[in-house]
Design an enzyme around this catalytic site. Structure first.
Site, short mmCIF file in Angstrom:
data_model
loop_
_atom_site.label_atom_id
_atom_site.label_comp_id
_atom_site.label_asym_id
_atom_site.label_seq_id
_atom_site.Cartn_x
_atom_site.Cartn_y
_atom_site.Cartn_z
NE ARG A 195 0.20 13.44 10.69
CZ ARG A 195 -0.59 12.65 10.93
NH1 ARG A 195 -2.01 12.47 10.32
NH2 ARG A 195 -0.75 11.72 11.98
NE ARG B 153 -10.17 12.37 10.91
CZ ARG B 153 -10.41 11.91 9.90
NH1 ARG B 153 -11.61 11.52 9.21
NH2 ARG B 153 -9.37 12.17 8.69
CG HIS C 209 -0.21 -0.23 2.60
ND1 HIS C 209 0.07 0.91 3.43
CD2 HIS C 209 -0.02 -1.21 3.23
CE1 HIS C 209 0.86 0.56 4.11
NE2 HIS C 209 0.79 -0.85 4.51
CB THR D 278 -6.77 20.24 8.10
OG1 THR D 278 -6.92 19.21 7.87
CG2 THR D 278 -7.60 21.21 7.04
#
Length: 612
Positions: free
Chosen positions: A424, A455, A12, A556
């Site tokens: 990130r 979240r 992955h 974010t």
């Protein structure tokens, strides 16, 4: 000046990285180009980008390296299936043809994939052990000349965790924890049971944990998994299904924790909150014990970490505060994608015997800004072709314009410089907001990110001001440390979560004077912003502070739920137009949502990305 291309794929989160003469040149995940989250296919686009960034043709490569030893992985799979025979026969028959076709012939597949991509490479293709790649990714980019190294993940070949030491250009892995005992697989089992997707939902479980109480922690240690004094984890195979079926947990797991797993997208109950808190507490205890053992064994004052479990920033924060190490550095691309970089570094310093470059202000990772960048003219050409309305900002206006919009409570898409490597967003592909507003978390989660309301968001804080807001006395440039918010900034919670309440009751409560980034337990996942690595983002924060008195903004990732972080100007513009973002900054160009023409959009992208 030897040049090495590192490759990770098949499992992955495929990625590629180039290292030249010990210096990191470029690294990127394939998902950012293919727009398929967690894309595990051969990283054709990522490798092509890395070569282009290095201004090299493929014939100039001295080596290509894969981040795994396929023969050892085959041994582990075969022995594991035989250990549960005949129960594992069905899984063996399903897994082996694909594994033999893709992984056992990895050298031929890599060479063929390179050729088919127009990268006709005929040089050596090398392989590194999985955890050696993690260890190299942890130590070699770090700021330390010597350090202990701790790697923790699900499984790579046989290893599930390892420790060792690095000094100068040399690295040694001393000891391993081996499959099926795995802290990473244990955490993933609880991720699965709580209704989130394995290998991408673990951070959701970590974010859910503060809302619960660890009432299952003792039960986990009594029945499911034990922790030795050195941090070694021992799993009870009766509670897991990954050896003999295509599920993480067994029926006994269901019985122990009060019924079947939560179905994805269904209501999150008190059980899931408490399970999240319990496995998080277990993980923190295990990592603290591992850290103390590694310190006793190595005597080093610095620690480097990698592997997927090293992305557990809550446990990292406790290890820094309560553990024996003076300094901790964590690879920002700690998972398998980062192992493409680690494999390349391991070959550079081991096989090619390159001398390690001198350290820089923070580290050798270049802020993890290792992906593609786009010029103002390239972005302008895209916007003009798509009828977008924008205006140019002079260099001295750019940070001021962004800060002014944030101070007005607007949400800003921020696209500047080279894309981040790792999970990130760090101020290159980010969505920014005002941390002072009580509704920022709810609005950004539900109307922009299209994700669960609980979240949490991370604070990006001026590095020089971090101690004014958080109980943290070290740099955290990669958003990998959780620290308490300073007590004088906190406010009492209006109420606790009742047994039958959903999370909205808790999420909407103000807990500090920076409520949008303060977790339920009065902590925050901190990113320190440094002028050396991102001067524009640092300037935005400085100007926001002048306007508001607060040197913190919400940061974010620039994406919606289930979609990879944006890479290109087109990705950014579409995301901006499909959400309730107010403004978009792209390399000196400024867009206001209210001025844009309607986007022709049938909405099918939400169906494609909704589940992650």
């Amino acid at each position: 000046m030897p040049v090495t291309l590192g490759i990770s794929c098949f499992y992955h989160d495929a990625a590629a990285a180039i290292v030249r003469d010990g210096e990191i040149v470029a690294a990127a995940q394939e998902e950012r180009f293919s727009r398929r989250k967690g894309d595990a296919s051969f990283p054709v686009s990522a490798a092509s980008f890395c070569l282009e960034q290095a201004r090299l043709t493929v014939d100039r490569l001295d080596s290509v390296v894969f981040y795994d030893k396929p023969g050892l992985t085959f041994d582990r799979l075969a022995e594991s299936f035989l250990s549960v025979a005949p129960g594992g026969l069905k899984l063996w028959l399903q897994a082996m043809p694909r594994w033999l076709g893709e992984k056992f012939h990895a050298r031929d597949i890599i060479r063929r994939a390179l050729h088919e991509s127009g990268l006709a490479y005929d040089g050596p293709i090398l392989f590194t052990p999985h955890h050696l790649a993690h260890a190299a990714a942890a130590f070699f980019p770090s700021p330390f000349e010597r350090a202990a190294i701790l790697t923790i993940d699900g499984v790579g070949e046989w290893a599930t965790a390892s420790f060792g030491t690095g000094a100068g250009s040399r690295l040694e892995v001393t000891r391993e924890m081996r499959f099926p005992d795995s802290l990473g697989l244990l955490y993933s089992a609880f991720t699965y049971f709580c209704g989130f997707k394995v290998n991408s939902g673990e951070y959701k479980l970590m974010g859910l944990a503060p809302y619960g109480t660890p009432r299952y922690a003792d039960l986990i240690k009594e029945r499911v998994a034990g922790i030795a004094d050195d941090g070694t984890v021992r799993l009870n195979p009766e509670y897991f299904g990954f050896l003999d079926r295509l599920e993480m947990t067994s029926e006994r797991f269901d019985q122990l924790f009060g019924g079947p797993r939560r179905q994805p997208e269904s209501r999150i109950t008190r059980r899931e909150m408490d399970l999240a808190a319990s496995i998080q507490a277990f993980t923190e205890e295990a990592m603290l014990k591992m850290g103390r053992h590694v310190h006793r064994e190595t005597g080093e004052e610095n620690l480097c970490m990698a592997g997927g479990v090293a992305l557990n920033c809550v446990a990292n924060g406790r290890l820094l505060r309560e553990g024996p190490f003076r300094n901790i550095w964590i690879q920002p691309a700690a998972g398998d994608a980062g192992s493409a970089l680690g494999a390349a570094l391991a070959v550079q310093f081991g096989h090619h015997e390159v001398r390690r470059p001198a350290s820089r202000a923070l580290d050798r990772q270049h802020g993890s800004y290792l992906g593609p960048a786009f010029s103002e003219s390239e972005i302008e050409a895209y916007l003009v072709a798509n009828g977008a309305v924008f205006r140019r900002l002079a260099p001295e206006q750019r940070a001021e314009q962004v800060a002014d919009a944030l101070a007005q409570g607007k949400v800003v898409g921020f696209f500047a410089g080279r894309m981040e490597f790792g999970p990130r967003s760090l101020g290159a592909r980010s969505i920014l907001g005002d941390p002072r507003r009580e509704d920022t978390q709810r609005v950004m989660n539900l109307r922009i990110k299209f994700r669960e309301s609980f979240r949490p968001f991370a604070p990006a804080v001026l590095a020089e001001d971090v101690g004014d807001y958080f109980q943290l006395d070290s740099a955290s440039p990669y958003m990998l440390l959780v620290a308490p918010v300073r007590p004088e900034r906190c406010r009492p919670r209006a109420s606790e979560i009742a047994a039958d309440d959903d999370l909205l009751t808790a999420v909407n409560q103000v807990r500090s004077d920076i409520p949008a980034v303060t977790h339920w337990d009065y902590s925050a996942r901190v990113q320190t912003v440094h002028p050396e690595t991102n001067p524009l983002f640092h300037d935005v924060l400085s100007r926001f502070k002048k306007k508001t008195g607060i040197g913190v903004v919400v940061n974010t990732s620039f994406n919606v739920r289930g979609e990879p972080i944006v890479c290109t100007p087109g990705d950014a513009y579409r995301c901006f137009m499909r959400t309730d973002m107010d403004c978009l900054y792209m390399e000196g160009l400024w867009l206001e949502k209210a001025e844009q023409p309607a986007l022709e959009d049938d909405g099918r992208w939400r169906e494609e990305f909704v589940l992650d």
